[in-house]
Design an enzyme around this catalytic site. Structure first.
Site, short mmCIF file in Angstrom:
data_model
loop_
_atom_site.label_atom_id
_atom_site.label_comp_id
_atom_site.label_asym_id
_atom_site.label_seq_id
_atom_site.Cartn_x
_atom_site.Cartn_y
_atom_site.Cartn_z
N ASN A 4 32.97 19.80 46.50
CA ASN A 4 32.38 20.25 47.75
C ASN A 4 32.23 21.77 47.71
O ASN A 4 32.12 22.44 48.71
CB ASN A 4 33.22 19.85 48.97
CG ASN A 4 34.59 20.48 48.97
OD1 ASN A 4 35.52 19.94 48.37
ND2 ASN A 4 34.74 21.63 49.63
N ASN A 9 40.47 23.58 44.74
CA ASN A 9 39.42 24.49 45.24
C ASN A 9 39.03 25.56 44.23
O ASN A 9 38.96 26.77 44.55
CB ASN A 9 39.85 25.15 46.56
CG ASN A 9 39.67 24.22 47.75
OD1 ASN A 9 40.66 23.84 48.38
ND2 ASN A 9 38.45 23.81 48.04
N TYR A 44 45.03 12.80 53.49
CA TYR A 44 44.76 14.15 53.00
C TYR A 44 46.10 14.91 52.99
O TYR A 44 46.53 15.41 54.02
CB TYR A 44 43.73 14.83 53.90
CG TYR A 44 43.04 16.02 53.28
CD1 TYR A 44 43.62 16.74 52.25
CD2 TYR A 44 41.78 16.42 53.72
CE1 TYR A 44 42.99 17.83 51.66
CE2 TYR A 44 41.13 17.51 53.15
CZ TYR A 44 41.75 18.20 52.12
OH TYR A 44 41.10 19.27 51.56
N HIS A 76 33.70 15.02 52.39
CA HIS A 76 34.60 16.15 52.55
C HIS A 76 34.99 16.33 54.02
O HIS A 76 34.27 15.91 54.92
CB HIS A 76 33.86 17.40 52.06
CG HIS A 76 34.49 18.69 52.45
ND1 HIS A 76 34.07 19.44 53.52
CD2 HIS A 76 35.51 19.38 51.90
CE1 HIS A 76 34.81 20.54 53.60
NE2 HIS A 76 35.68 20.52 52.62
N HIS A 111 46.83 27.93 56.71
CA HIS A 111 46.07 27.82 57.96
C HIS A 111 46.73 28.64 59.06
O HIS A 111 47.95 28.67 59.17
CB HIS A 111 46.01 26.36 58.42
CG HIS A 111 45.10 25.50 57.61
ND1 HIS A 111 44.48 24.39 58.12
CD2 HIS A 111 44.71 25.58 56.31
CE1 HIS A 111 43.73 23.82 57.17
NE2 HIS A 111 43.86 24.52 56.07
N ARG A 168 38.45 32.07 61.09
CA ARG A 168 39.48 31.52 60.20
C ARG A 168 39.77 32.53 59.09
O ARG A 168 38.85 33.04 58.45
CB ARG A 168 38.98 30.19 59.61
CG ARG A 168 40.01 29.60 58.65
CD ARG A 168 39.63 28.22 58.19
NE ARG A 168 40.41 27.89 57.01
CZ ARG A 168 40.33 26.73 56.37
NH1 ARG A 168 39.53 25.79 56.82
NH2 ARG A 168 41.06 26.50 55.31
N LYS A 190 45.77 18.50 48.28
CA LYS A 190 45.18 19.84 48.19
C LYS A 190 46.04 20.67 47.25
O LYS A 190 47.24 20.87 47.50
CB LYS A 190 45.14 20.46 49.59
CG LYS A 190 44.71 21.90 49.68
CD LYS A 190 43.33 22.17 49.14
CE LYS A 190 42.26 21.33 49.82
NZ LYS A 190 40.91 21.59 49.30
N LYS A 245 44.70 12.17 48.64
CA LYS A 245 44.18 13.39 48.04
C LYS A 245 45.20 14.49 48.29
O LYS A 245 45.63 14.69 49.44
CB LYS A 245 42.84 13.76 48.68
CG LYS A 245 42.48 15.24 48.51
CD LYS A 245 41.05 15.49 48.90
CE LYS A 245 40.79 16.97 49.15
NZ LYS A 245 39.38 17.25 49.39
O1 GKR Z 1 41.51 23.11 55.14
O2 GKR Z 1 42.71 24.13 53.63
C1 GKR Z 1 41.77 23.42 53.97
C2 GKR Z 1 40.90 22.82 52.91
O3 GKR Z 1 41.15 23.44 51.70
C3 GKR Z 1 39.47 22.94 53.28
O4 GKR Z 1 39.20 24.24 53.67
C4 GKR Z 1 38.53 22.54 52.17
O5 GKR Z 1 37.22 22.79 52.56
O6 GKR Z 1 39.40 20.39 52.43
C5 GKR Z 1 38.50 21.13 51.84
C6 GKR Z 1 38.18 20.77 50.42
O7 GKR Z 1 38.19 19.61 50.13
O8 GKR Z 1 37.86 21.64 49.60
MG MG Z 2 37.44 20.00 48.10
#
Ligand code: GKR
Ligand code: MG
Length: 435
Positions: free
Chosen positions: A280, A234, A158, A331, A34, A414, A204, A202
């Site tokens: 998502n 993702n 998260y 999401h 980010h 972004r 990432k 959760k």
């Molecule tokens: O903010 O880095 C992030 C997330 O990866 C976000 O962009 C995703 O849309 O949180 C999200 C997800 O669940 O895929």
């Molecule tokens: Mg996701």
């Protein structure tokens, strides 16, 4: 059609759009990291009697380009004419200049389309209209959606792999420190649990090779036995890798979120595992539902009112999921308190919201509302105040807008890969499957 006078309480007299940049920590995902600031758009809809409703959505340039003509066309429109809002948006928004078939980094939410961008803008206006309508009528937004079926909404922690500070040295620093291994992830989860009471987690993923992420989830399972865990790379994995992770973590995962990047790959993964797959990314619009559901590619859809086109569309999505026996979760992306209020109102009205909702909110140190939301036991109490139940902090809004004005343009869209290149000049957005 509205019959109220053009200048009455139910008629929109003015719309104000305020793009802002909000501080964001160096959270890692499969695309990069980010940026120090992320764009959001705050929408104020003022009715003929001076009542103001607020909404929040994505604030990148291509969203602003769609929001401006809609804002200009709205005065004179009925604040309760939400179906008309969609028709108006289709007429005046046109197509954004840059829509590609690449993955939308501004949300890691599947492929970009003009429809998705338009719906993401409409949702911010819809929320602002519902807030204004609720205030005029003395009703909370959940009542305008048919009434709450629960008094509090559960959220999950998260967790992100993250750096201690932004690679470019620009820092609205926080005191979370780095989390780059299983111990760091568990420490982060512990702090989330102690501070906010979250009971599900959760992570990432898609950041490190799958075995490292498997180790992190295993460490979480040991630290929080029996508590629901999710992992979301993702779409970074191949079908084989997804099945491998599902085998390794099948006994501890509540669901595996977007292990692979297309409906086709998700269907192949789903056919080879009992672990529920959530998304998502491959179900993000109504036209994507039929194929995914018929192929049994996903067992849980993560709703998001921003890109499904608002709170009423979120309820329609919920009804479809209910009909087909597909689970529903929620999401989140980087967002502020207006969006969290909207998420909580709609979540309160959906009977089949089967899982704790995602929210980035605890990562945000800034807000545009006067009283930040507080999680207790991992939940938010549903407000019964008129509208969303939040008040805009005009001074904070002004300051965050000034940051947007002063920006040299580098943060107004972004770009997680660009931020990553500050640390690693050779970094390229990884192609999928990455592993
Ligand atoms: O903010 O880095 C992030 C997330 O990866 C976000 O962009 C995703 O849309 O949180 C999200 C997800 O669940 O895929
Ligand atoms: Mg996701």
């Amino acid at each position: 059609m509205q019959t109220a006078s053009r200048f009455g309480a139910l008629t929109i007299a003015e719309v104000r759009l305020t793009p802002i940049l909000i501080a964001d920590p160096p959270l890692l995902n499969t695309q990069g990291v980010h940026q120090p600031y992320t764009p959001r758009l705050i929408i104020e809809v003022v009715t003929g009697d001076g009542t103001t409703g607020v909404g929040e959505t994505y604030g990148d340039t291509r969203y602003l380009e769609l929001a401006r003509p809609l804002a200009a066309a709205l005065p004179g429109h009925g604040v309760s004419d939400l179906n008309g809002l969609f028709t108006l948006a289709e007429r005046v928004c046109g197509d954004p200049a840059e829509v590609s078939d690449s993955v939308d980094v501004g949300g890691l939410r599947g492929v970009q389309t003009a429809d998705k961008l338009r719906l993401s803008i409409i949702s911010g206006f819809e929320v602002a209209c519902l807030d204004a309508l609720g205030k005029v009528q003395g009703l909370p937004v959940h009542a305008l959606l048919g009434g709450k079926v629960r008094d509090a909404v559960d959220y999950s922690a998260y967790l992100f792999y993250r750096l201690a500070a932004h690679p470019d040295g620009q820092d609205e620093s926080d005191d979370w420190g780095a989390a780059l291994d299983p111990a760091g992830v568990v420490a982060q989860a512990r702090r989330f649990a102690d501070t906010y009471g979250f009971g599900s987690f959760k992570l990432k993923g898609g950041v490190f090779p799958p075995d490292e992420e498997i180790a992190a989830v295993r460490a979480l399972a040991e630290a929080f036995p029996g508590q629901p865990l999710r992992l979301d790379p993702n779409g970074a994995w191949s079908v084989e890798t997804s099945l491998y992770v599902a085998r390794e973590l099948g006994d501890v995962l509540e669901y595996l979120e977007d292990p692979a990047s297309t409906t086709e790959r998700m269907a192949e993964v789903a056919a080879g595992t009992e672990v529920p797959l959530a998304t998502n990314m491959c179900v993000t619009t109504f036209p994507e539902i039929e194929e995914a559901f018929t192929r049994k590619a996903v067992q849980v859809v993560l709703s998001d009112h921003h890109y499904w086109g608002g709170l009423r569309n979120t309820r329609e999505l919920a009804a479809i999921c209910r009909t087909f026996g597909v689970g529903l979760s929620m999401h989140s992306n980087t967002h502020l308190g207006i969006s969290l209020a909207a998420m909580t109102h709609v979540a309160a009205t959906v009977p089949n919201l089967d899982y704790a909702c995602d929210s980035h909110y605890p990562w945000q140190t800034e807000d545009v509302i006067t009283r930040r939301h507080e999680f207790t036991d991992g939940r938010l109490t549903v407000s019964d105040l008129p509208g969303l139940g939040v008040a805009l902090d005009q001074d904070a809004l002004k300051a965050l807008h000034q940051r947007w004005v002063d920006d040299d343009g580098s943060m107004r869209d972004r770009d997680d890969a660009a931020a990553m290149r500050k640390a690693d000049p050779d970094w390229k957005t990884p192609s999928v499957p990455r592993w």
